[in-house]
Motif scaffolding. Structure first.
Motif, PDB file in Angstrom:
ATOM      1  N   TRP A 386       5.278 -37.686   2.284  1.00 32.21           N
ATOM      2  CA  TRP A 386       5.420 -37.413   0.856  1.00 32.21           C
ATOM      3  C   TRP A 386       6.031 -36.048   0.564  1.00 32.21           C
ATOM      4  CZ3 TRP A 386       3.248 -33.138  -1.296  1.00 32.21           C
ATOM      5  CH2 TRP A 386       2.189 -32.541  -0.618  1.00 32.21           C
ATOM      6  N   VAL A 387       5.956 -35.122   1.513  1.00 30.20           N
ATOM      7  CA  VAL A 387       6.474 -33.770   1.275  1.00 30.20           C
ATOM      8  C   VAL A 387       7.986 -33.816   1.044  1.00 30.20           C
ATOM      9  CG1 VAL A 387       6.722 -31.463   2.237  1.00 30.20           C
ATOM     10  CG2 VAL A 387       4.610 -32.744   2.614  1.00 30.20           C
ATOM     11  N   ALA A 388       8.700 -34.464   1.943  1.00 28.56           N
ATOM     12  CA  ALA A 388      10.154 -34.544   1.798  1.00 28.56           C
ATOM     13  C   ALA A 388      10.548 -35.406   0.597  1.00 28.56           C
ATOM     14  CB  ALA A 388      10.768 -35.114   3.078  1.00 28.56           C
ATOM     15  N   LYS A 389       9.808 -36.473   0.361  1.00 28.19           N
ATOM     16  CA  LYS A 389      10.128 -37.352  -0.773  1.00 28.19           C
ATOM     17  C   LYS A 389       9.951 -36.620  -2.101  1.00 28.19           C
ATOM     18  CE  LYS A 389       8.872 -41.671   1.571  1.00 28.19           C
ATOM     19  NZ  LYS A 389       7.972 -42.855   1.559  1.00 28.19           N
ATOM     20  N   TYR A 390       8.888 -35.850  -2.211  1.00 27.28           N
ATOM     21  CA  TYR A 390       8.642 -35.147  -3.474  1.00 27.28           C
ATOM     22  C   TYR A 390       9.649 -34.024  -3.686  1.00 27.28           C
ATOM     23  CZ  TYR A 390       6.052 -33.018  -7.318  1.00 27.28           C
ATOM     24  OH  TYR A 390       5.689 -32.521  -8.546  1.00 27.28           O
ATOM     25  N   ASP A 391      10.087 -33.375  -2.629  1.00 29.87           N
ATOM     26  CA  ASP A 391      11.070 -32.300  -2.764  1.00 29.87           C
ATOM     27  C   ASP A 391      12.413 -32.834  -3.243  1.00 29.87           C
ATOM     28  OD1 ASP A 391       9.251 -30.407  -1.993  1.00 29.87           O
ATOM     29  OD2 ASP A 391       9.855 -30.411   0.118  1.00 29.87           O
ATOM     30  N   ARG A 392      12.707 -34.099  -2.931  1.00 37.05           N
ATOM     31  CA  ARG A 392      13.983 -34.681  -3.337  1.00 37.05           C
ATOM     32  C   ARG A 392      13.995 -35.144  -4.795  1.00 37.05           C
ATOM     33  NH1 ARG A 392      13.873 -37.112   1.999  1.00 37.05           N
ATOM     34  NH2 ARG A 392      13.045 -39.026   1.069  1.00 37.05           N
ATOM     35  N   ARG A 393      12.841 -35.190  -5.428  1.00 38.18           N
ATOM     36  CA  ARG A 393      12.794 -35.610  -6.832  1.00 38.18           C
ATOM     37  C   ARG A 393      13.363 -34.510  -7.726  1.00 38.18           C
ATOM     38  NH1 ARG A 393       8.850 -39.916  -7.243  1.00 38.18           N
ATOM     39  NH2 ARG A 393       8.497 -39.531  -9.469  1.00 38.18           N
TER      40      ARG A 393
END
Length: 446
Positions: A386-393
């Motif tokens: 979720w860390v990388a996914k949330y940073d891409r938002r």
């Protein structure tokens, strides 16, 4: 129903490590007594530490939410993990048959001094009288002279020497791990015991000895995957106690430090953080709306004052002031008034990408919590998906993230109180500002 208008949310508590064991115990007792007497330091009884730990609260104030906060925000989840393990371990130990419990006697602080005294060399008075006047007499002056003249005399080790030996012991253990060797929990426990300057192995016939070995390697030993923030004195005293017994009382001093950290630091910070119903981009956006409302009210008040309209029309500018100031006050306390109107909150970043098929990682109702608490895994989350996914938002998507209803009634009551305070403060300030504009004479420019 709301709390008193003088309510103040819990203050941010910073780390305070200068207290001794007695002072920490007094703080714990004071926290327990004040928590059972109603509203204490901005925390109602319904959201007390004991209520959360016992599972008497609803999301987002459950034990699991507390654990996630410590893991992702405070970066100290090992304290709650160890505390819950010790509570469960004490219950299981006390339920053992008497024949097994007697193998691990209760540990008291006085035993440490007794063990140190028994290590000192004691000379029988009759023996001392027999060797009096000879070279074997234990006279202090003779002994001191013998130390100087004896080339084979080895001075006693200093605490620095023991610390050096402990560090070398743990470094040699870490080298065995990094070199690819297979080292089990028992071997690591031996290294942990050696780090305290203790050489003898613990009794293996005592109940839960293998589990204690895992706990030492995970939470107590240096470079453990979930190492507790303990002083060298606390760690050595605990290892010394665990060499003699597996009784829960061996953890008395350490569990006091851990519980004090949870009750007096982590818990107030958790409640303060939970009151915020929006993520940071949403709160910043709400502050911008508040400033915009105030600017809009000022522009309206100035234009009406400069126009030929009557003074009564200037009161209309109070709408912009009321909305803007109340929104800004609520946002200053971490709340979005729009979300509060629906009693909603944003999902946390680690909650956004969790599906029903994925394990939750922590469940108080699970029968396998002991295996979760004793896992030799780190609390680090940097590698979680979720860390990388949330940073891409993008920012706009973060502002309008998914929302969920707040189930905990006490938390909704706190937020209602803060919202009412913001409205009251905005009303007083708005009347004052509008009154100032109404005092100006008519402009009549258009």
């Amino acid at each position: 129903m709301v709390y008193s208008l003088t309510y103040r949310r819990p203050s941010r508590v910073s780390s305070r490590g200068s207290l001794n064991g007695d002072e920490k115990q007094k703080s714990i007792n004071g926290s327990v007594n004040s928590g059972s007497s109603g509203l204490s330091h901005g925390i109602p009884e319904a959201l007390s530490f004991d209520r959360i730990i016992s599972g008497g609260t609803c999301p987002p104030c459950t034990t699991r939410d507390f654990m996630n906060y410590l893991k992702y925000i405070e970066l100290a989840a090992e304290n709650l993990q160890f505390f819950l393990w010790h509570r469960d371990y004490t219950k299981r130990f006390n339920s053992l048959p008497e024949s097994e419990r007697v193998l691990s006697p209760e540990w008291t602080g006085d035993q440490i001094n007794e063990d140190n005294q028994t290590r000192a060399k004691r000379v029988n008075p009759n023996t001392a009288a027999l060797f009096k006047g000879t070279d074997f007499a234990s006279d202090p002056q003779v002994a001191e002279k013998e130390k100087i003249n004896n080339p084979f005399f080895t001075p006693p080790r200093t605490p620095n020497d023991e610390t050096k030996e402990a560090r070398e012991s743990m470094e040699s253990y870490d080298e065995s791990i990094t070199s690819g060797g297979k080292t089990n929990h028992t071997q690591r426990t031996s290294g942990a015991f050696q780090s305290a300057g203790l050489k003898w192995k613990p009794l293996t016939v005592q109940p839960y000895r293998e589990e204690i070995s895992r706990i030492i390697s995970i939470y107590i030993a240096e470079n453990g995957s979930r190492q507790l923030n303990l002083s060298s004195k606390e760690r050595n005293a605990l290892l010394h106690a665990l060499q003699n017994t597996t009784h829960p009382s061996a953890f008395r001093e350490v569990i006091t430090t851990v519980e004090w950290s949870l009750r007096c630091q982590a818990h107030p910070n958790f409640i303060r953080w939970t009151i915020c119903n929006g993520n940071r981009p949403r709160v910043v956006f709400a502050r911008g709306l508040g400033v915009g409302g105030i600017v809009g009210g000022l522009i309206a008040a100035i234009l009406i004052t400069l126009s030929s309209a009557g003074r009564a029309w200037r009161v209309l500018s109070i709408i912009g002031f009321l909305i803007g100031i109340s929104t800004l006050i609520a946002a200053w306390k971490g709340m979005c008034v729009v979300l509060h109107g629906m009693h909603h909150r944003h999902l946390r970043p680690w909650e956004l990408f969790t599906t029903d098929d994925e394990p939750s990682g922590f469940d108080m109702k699970s029968d396998s919590y002991d295996s979760i608490a004793t896992q030799d895994t780190s609390n680090s989350y940097e590698d979680e998906p979720w860390v990388a996914k949330y940073d891409r938002r993008n920012v706009v998507r973060k502002i309008f993230d998914r929302e969920v209803w707040i189930q905990e009634p006490a938390l909704r009551q706190i937020q209602d109180t803060i919202f009412l305070q913001s409205l009251l403060g905005a009303f007083i300030l708005s009347i004052t500002i509008v009154g100032i504009f109404c005092a100006f004479p008519k402009g009549g420019y258009f």
